[in-house]
Structures are given as structure tokens and as C-alpha cells.
Motif scaffolding. Structure first.
Motif, mmCIF file in Angstrom:
data_model
loop_
_atom_site.group_PDB
_atom_site.id
_atom_site.type_symbol
_atom_site.label_atom_id
_atom_site.label_comp_id
_atom_site.label_asym_id
_atom_site.label_seq_id
_atom_site.Cartn_x
_atom_site.Cartn_y
_atom_site.Cartn_z
ATOM 1 N N ARG A 240 1.075 -1.106 -0.193
ATOM 2 C CA ARG A 240 0.101 0.086 0.312
ATOM 3 C C ARG A 240 0.978 1.024 0.232
ATOM 4 O O ARG A 240 0.515 2.479 -0.808
ATOM 5 C CB ARG A 240 -0.689 -0.147 1.270
ATOM 6 C CG ARG A 240 -1.924 -0.762 1.258
ATOM 7 C CD ARG A 240 -3.438 -0.153 2.614
ATOM 8 N NE ARG A 240 -4.117 -1.347 2.381
ATOM 9 C CZ ARG A 240 -4.561 -2.077 3.452
ATOM 10 N NH1 ARG A 240 -4.107 -1.626 4.227
ATOM 11 N NH2 ARG A 240 -5.511 -3.356 3.377
ATOM 12 N N LEU A 241 2.194 1.405 0.685
ATOM 13 C CA LEU A 241 2.633 2.220 0.823
ATOM 14 C C LEU A 241 3.118 2.532 -0.197
ATOM 15 O O LEU A 241 3.479 4.180 -0.904
ATOM 16 C CB LEU A 241 3.344 1.903 1.897
ATOM 17 C CG LEU A 241 5.665 3.297 2.093
ATOM 18 C CD1 LEU A 241 4.229 4.213 2.673
ATOM 19 C CD2 LEU A 241 6.137 2.948 3.410
ATOM 20 N N LEU A 242 4.092 2.011 -1.266
ATOM 21 C CA LEU A 242 4.191 1.740 -2.547
ATOM 22 C C LEU A 242 3.399 2.257 -3.532
ATOM 23 O O LEU A 242 4.351 2.976 -4.072
ATOM 24 C CB LEU A 242 4.978 0.351 -2.663
ATOM 25 C CG LEU A 242 5.518 0.225 -4.575
ATOM 26 C CD1 LEU A 242 7.129 1.189 -4.068
ATOM 27 C CD2 LEU A 242 6.140 -0.826 -4.529
ATOM 28 N N LEU A 243 2.314 1.387 -4.062
ATOM 29 C CA LEU A 243 1.357 1.930 -4.293
ATOM 30 C C LEU A 243 1.149 3.703 -3.818
ATOM 31 O O LEU A 243 0.817 4.641 -5.039
ATOM 32 C CB LEU A 243 0.517 1.741 -4.252
ATOM 33 C CG LEU A 243 0.484 -0.266 -4.554
ATOM 34 C CD1 LEU A 243 -1.213 -1.182 -4.454
ATOM 35 C CD2 LEU A 243 0.767 -0.142 -6.251
ATOM 36 N N LEU A 244 0.861 4.238 -2.966
ATOM 37 C CA LEU A 244 0.826 5.688 -2.547
ATOM 38 C C LEU A 244 1.861 6.574 -2.909
ATOM 39 O O LEU A 244 1.735 7.691 -3.826
ATOM 40 C CB LEU A 244 0.579 5.559 -1.172
ATOM 41 C CG LEU A 244 -0.692 5.096 -0.603
ATOM 42 C CD1 LEU A 244 -1.061 5.753 1.280
ATOM 43 C CD2 LEU A 244 -2.009 5.607 -0.969
ATOM 44 N N GLU A 245 3.113 6.197 -2.909
ATOM 45 C CA GLU A 245 4.515 6.551 -3.811
ATOM 46 C C GLU A 245 4.825 6.775 -4.658
ATOM 47 O O GLU A 245 4.984 7.862 -5.791
ATOM 48 C CB GLU A 245 5.712 5.878 -2.709
ATOM 49 C CG GLU A 245 5.432 6.640 -1.569
ATOM 50 C CD GLU A 245 6.905 6.184 -0.472
ATOM 51 O OE1 GLU A 245 7.220 6.993 0.277
ATOM 52 O OE2 GLU A 245 7.331 4.789 -0.934
ATOM 53 N N LEU A 246 3.870 5.239 -5.199
ATOM 54 C CA LEU A 246 3.970 5.693 -6.951
ATOM 55 C C LEU A 246 3.157 6.762 -6.967
ATOM 56 O O LEU A 246 3.664 7.916 -8.676
ATOM 57 C CB LEU A 246 3.860 4.415 -7.132
ATOM 58 C CG LEU A 246 4.692 3.584 -7.697
ATOM 59 C CD1 LEU A 246 4.392 1.950 -7.317
ATOM 60 C CD2 LEU A 246 5.843 3.512 -8.256
ATOM 61 N N ARG A 247 1.842 6.565 -6.951
ATOM 62 C CA ARG A 247 0.953 7.702 -7.523
ATOM 63 C C ARG A 247 1.022 8.982 -7.447
ATOM 64 O O ARG A 247 0.848 9.980 -8.302
ATOM 65 C CB ARG A 247 -0.642 7.659 -6.353
ATOM 66 C CG ARG A 247 -1.522 8.486 -6.812
ATOM 67 C CD ARG A 247 -2.906 8.003 -6.323
ATOM 68 N NE ARG A 247 -3.640 6.793 -6.200
ATOM 69 C CZ ARG A 247 -3.915 6.248 -5.756
ATOM 70 N NH1 ARG A 247 -3.971 6.773 -4.793
ATOM 71 N NH2 ARG A 247 -4.496 4.627 -5.795
ATOM 72 N N LEU A 248 2.084 9.088 -6.083
ATOM 73 C CA LEU A 248 2.595 10.233 -5.590
ATOM 74 C C LEU A 248 3.849 11.175 -6.464
ATOM 75 O O LEU A 248 4.175 12.140 -7.451
ATOM 76 C CB LEU A 248 3.105 10.519 -4.346
ATOM 77 C CG LEU A 248 3.631 11.774 -3.610
ATOM 78 C CD1 LEU A 248 2.922 13.179 -3.903
ATOM 79 C CD2 LEU A 248 4.292 11.693 -2.483
ATOM 80 N N ALA A 249 4.546 9.768 -6.920
ATOM 81 C CA ALA A 249 5.621 10.124 -7.808
ATOM 82 C C ALA A 249 4.723 10.829 -9.033
ATOM 83 O O ALA A 249 5.475 11.508 -10.531
ATOM 84 C CB ALA A 249 6.877 8.702 -8.155
ATOM 85 N N GLY A 250 3.852 9.705 -9.731
ATOM 86 C CA GLY A 250 3.309 9.686 -10.863
ATOM 87 C C GLY A 250 2.297 11.524 -10.958
ATOM 88 O O GLY A 250 2.389 12.289 -11.976
ATOM 89 N N VAL A 251 2.130 11.406 -9.615
ATOM 90 C CA VAL A 251 1.387 13.375 -9.777
ATOM 91 C C VAL A 251 2.541 14.420 -10.146
ATOM 92 O O VAL A 251 2.017 15.023 -11.112
ATOM 93 C CB VAL A 251 0.452 13.452 -8.538
ATOM 94 C CG1 VAL A 251 -0.031 15.294 -8.732
ATOM 95 C CG2 VAL A 251 -0.367 12.390 -8.753
ATOM 96 N N THR A 252 3.450 13.619 -8.923
ATOM 97 C CA THR A 252 4.344 14.944 -9.221
ATOM 98 C C THR A 252 5.308 14.943 -10.604
ATOM 99 O O THR A 252 5.601 16.260 -11.277
ATOM 100 C CB THR A 252 5.774 14.698 -7.903
ATOM 101 O OG1 THR A 252 4.952 13.961 -6.980
ATOM 102 C CG2 THR A 252 7.675 15.822 -8.414
ATOM 103 N N LEU A 253 5.370 14.100 -11.177
ATOM 104 C CA LEU A 253 5.646 14.235 -12.842
ATOM 105 C C LEU A 253 5.039 14.811 -13.805
ATOM 106 O O LEU A 253 5.826 15.689 -14.552
ATOM 107 C CB LEU A 253 6.161 11.938 -13.056
ATOM 108 C CG LEU A 253 6.981 12.629 -14.930
ATOM 109 C CD1 LEU A 253 8.277 12.853 -14.597
ATOM 110 C CD2 LEU A 253 6.631 10.671 -15.139
ATOM 111 N N VAL A 254 3.654 14.808 -13.671
ATOM 112 C CA VAL A 254 3.147 15.403 -14.176
ATOM 113 C C VAL A 254 2.891 16.935 -13.814
ATOM 114 O O VAL A 254 3.708 18.090 -15.109
ATOM 115 C CB VAL A 254 1.879 14.955 -14.551
ATOM 116 C CG1 VAL A 254 0.864 16.043 -14.838
ATOM 117 C CG2 VAL A 254 0.812 13.359 -15.005
ATOM 118 N N GLN A 255 3.570 17.685 -12.885
ATOM 119 C CA GLN A 255 3.434 18.909 -12.571
ATOM 120 C C GLN A 255 4.565 19.215 -13.021
ATOM 121 O O GLN A 255 4.694 20.393 -13.647
ATOM 122 C CB GLN A 255 3.199 19.299 -10.278
ATOM 123 C CG GLN A 255 1.945 18.230 -10.111
ATOM 124 C CD GLN A 255 2.108 18.774 -8.644
ATOM 125 O OE1 GLN A 255 3.105 17.971 -8.398
ATOM 126 N NE2 GLN A 255 1.058 18.994 -8.127
#
Length: 153
Positions: A50-65
């Protein structure tokens, strides 16, 4: 003294709770412990996933930004460059140069800088193929695979 020895002997011979439990109950107790251990391990893995998935989601949003910010910066830099070029043309014209000649000078300088950057990029391209690693771990980069055949005399 003899009574104390008998009491100690009787206490030693008395069955303990573990000895009173049959083999089936001991196996059941071990099974419960193993089941609890399995559940704890499964819970720990689930939490980490779960932690990895949340961090991956955050990394994806950050990449888009970051991409959006890079586009905005690129637009601002191009706008500043156009203003600088316009200023150079205006400066050349203030010295009495015809506007067509001033624009031509700016175009030639822009193309020369662009050509210099392209040459630098082309020199960098060979590094993409990992030539040092390929030489270190096998055949040189770009070497054709040729079977070695003995020469006939």
C-alpha cells in the motif's frame, strides 16, 4: 527431612500443563502460532505494498506537475529569447543598419548557435549505446558477430 524429600519427589512427578496436553493439542497450539505468524507477515507485506502504491501515485502526479512546469518555463524562455532578438534587431537599426540586414544577422547567429548545439548533441549520442560497458562485458559496440573459422593452409 524425609518428608521434604517425598514432597519434592511428588512435585517432580506431578504432570505439568504441557505434559497434560495431548499431542493433538500441542499441534493445534503450534498451528495457531504459525497462523498468527502468517497473518502478521501478510499484514506487513500488505502495508508495504500500500505504501509503495501511494508513493508511486504521488511520484506520477509529481512527474506530471514537473512536465507542466517545464512547458511553462520553456514558453517563458522562448518569449524572453524573442524579446532579446527583437532588442538586438532594434539596436542594430539604431546604428543605422537596415532592418533586413539586422534580421539577417540575428538569424545567422541563431543558426550558428543551433548548429553548435546539434554538433555537441551528436557527440553525446554515442554514450547512449553504453560503449564502455559493452567493451567491458563483451564485444565492442558496433562490432558485428562473426564466427571464427580456422584458416586452411
Amino acid at each position: 527431612m524425609h518428608a521434604e524429600t517425598k514432597a519434592a519427589s511428588a512435585a517432580a512427578d506431578a504432570p505439568t500443563p504441557a505434559a497434560e496436553a495431548g499431542p493433538q493439542e500441542a499441534i493445534s497450539g503450534m498451528g495457531d502460532a504459525l497462523h498468527a505468524l502468517w497473518e502478521d507477515a501478510r499484514g506487513a507485506v500488505t502495508d508495504r505494498v500500500r505504501l509503495l502504491l501511494l508513493e508511486l501515485r504521488l511520484a506520477g502526479v509529481t512527474l506530471v506537475q514537473l512536465v507542466v512546469y517545464a512547458v511553462v518555463v520553456a514558453v517563458l524562455v522562448v518569449t524572453a529569447w524573442l524579446a532579446l532578438v527583437g532588442g538586438l534587431v532594434a539596436g542594430f537599426m539604431s546604428f543605422g543598419l537596415h532592418w533586413a540586414m539586422a534580421v539577417a544577422i540575428v538569424i545567422v547567429v541563431n543558426l550558428a548557435v543551433a548548429a553548435w548545439i546539434v554538433v555537441a548533441m551528436l557527440r553525446m549520442v554515442e554514450r547512449i549505446g553504453l560503449p564502455v560497458s559493452l567493451r567491458r562485458f563483451g564485444k565492442p559496440a558496433g562490432a558485428a558477430a562473426t564466427p571464427s573459422t580456422p584458416k586452411e593452409a
